[in-house]
Design a protein around this motif. Structure first.
Motif, short mmCIF file in Angstrom:
data_model
loop_
_atom_site.label_atom_id
_atom_site.label_comp_id
_atom_site.label_asym_id
_atom_site.label_seq_id
_atom_site.Cartn_x
_atom_site.Cartn_y
_atom_site.Cartn_z
N GLN A 28 -6.04 1.63 7.60
CA GLN A 28 -7.35 1.08 7.94
C GLN A 28 -7.51 -0.33 7.36
OE1 GLN A 28 -10.69 3.12 6.21
NE2 GLN A 28 -12.18 2.01 7.44
N PHE A 29 -7.15 -0.48 6.09
CA PHE A 29 -7.24 -1.79 5.44
C PHE A 29 -6.32 -2.79 6.13
CE2 PHE A 29 -6.55 -4.48 1.46
CZ PHE A 29 -7.77 -5.11 1.58
N TYR A 85 -8.93 -1.11 -2.69
CA TYR A 85 -9.42 -0.35 -1.54
C TYR A 85 -8.54 0.82 -1.12
CZ TYR A 85 -12.54 -4.26 -1.31
OH TYR A 85 -13.48 -5.20 -1.63
N ALA A 86 -7.35 0.94 -1.66
CA ALA A 86 -6.48 2.06 -1.28
C ALA A 86 -5.63 2.48 -2.46
CB ALA A 86 -5.62 1.67 -0.09
N MET A 120 -5.01 -3.78 -2.11
CA MET A 120 -4.61 -2.37 -2.08
C MET A 120 -5.06 -1.66 -3.35
SD MET A 120 -3.47 -1.23 0.65
CE MET A 120 -2.93 -1.84 2.22
N GLY A 137 0.81 -1.22 0.00
CA GLY A 137 0.00 0.00 0.00
C GLY A 137 0.83 1.26 0.00
N GLN A 179 -6.23 5.19 4.55
CA GLN A 179 -6.91 4.01 3.99
C GLN A 179 -6.02 2.78 4.04
OE1 GLN A 179 -8.29 5.59 0.15
NE2 GLN A 179 -10.27 4.68 0.69
N VAL A 180 -4.75 2.98 3.74
CA VAL A 180 -3.80 1.86 3.79
C VAL A 180 -3.76 1.28 5.19
CG1 VAL A 180 -1.35 1.26 3.62
CG2 VAL A 180 -2.39 2.69 1.85
#
Length: 189
Positions: free
Chosen positions: A135-136, A124-125, A121, A50, A132-133
């Motif tokens: 959080q994921f 979602y990021a 990644m 990410g 976001q990275v």
């Protein structure tokens, strides 16, 4: 994010097979070391991906291929070790128990982990937002740990059925065949 993490963590793969085998041979408590190491290793791989590792791999395709072949070699090594195991369960095999470090290194060489990290990644990021990275990665850490622990528990559940060495050898050879199949699939893709 959670559904993706669950689908990729819970589906069969090399690390899950080792967790299942470890649970069957050593029990849940000992296997949780492998589960923890594999979860930490994957989360680090996910974070690095990410934070830009995917760009490096796109720029240098030979590096990506080298990682792929290292993964194939590692899967073959694990399949070999399982296939030659004598079938004894328990404490006399202390030196060969999967460890925290073994689990973490295994994820770095696990093709399924690389695909999940790159795809996750990317989905979602993709914009590279650091929040976001992270959080994921947190979501994935929790789900990955729970999923791998389920595989280790399943192995522990099978333990009473594997009290005889011939049954353990058969079980280990089945696990080795699954790992070999993963390696062949990877080599051909």
């Amino acid at each position: 994010m959670s559904a993706f993490a669950l689908a990729t963590s819970l589906s069969p793969g090399p690390v899950n097979i080792v967790a299942l085998s470890s649970g069957a041979q050593y029990g849940l408590r000992v296997s949780l070391r492998h589960v923890t190491g594999a979860t930490v290793g994957f989360t680090l791989l996910l974070l690095l991906t990410g934070l830009g590792l995917h760009e490096l791999l796109n720029r240098y395709p030979d590096l990506r291929r080298a990682i792929q072949w290292a993964g194939v070699a590692f899967l073959l090594f694990m399949a070999y070790r399982l296939s030659v195991d004598e079938g004894k369960l328990g404490a006399d095999k202390v030196a060969r128990r999967p460890s925290l470090l073994y689990g973490a290194v295994m994820q770095c060489l696990n093709p399924k982990a690389w695909l999940a990290a790159l795809a996750g990644m990317g989905a979602y990021a993709a914009d590279g937002a650091v929040a976001q990275v992270w959080q994921f990665a947190l979501v994935y850490f929790l789900i990955c740990y729970a999923s791998l622990a389920c595989w280790a528990y399943a192995g522990t559940f099978l333990r009473p059925y594997l009290r005889q060495a011939p049954r353990v050898r058969l079980f280990n050879r089945c696990m080795a065949a699954l790992l070999l199949g993963s390696a062949v699939y990877l080599a051909l893709s």
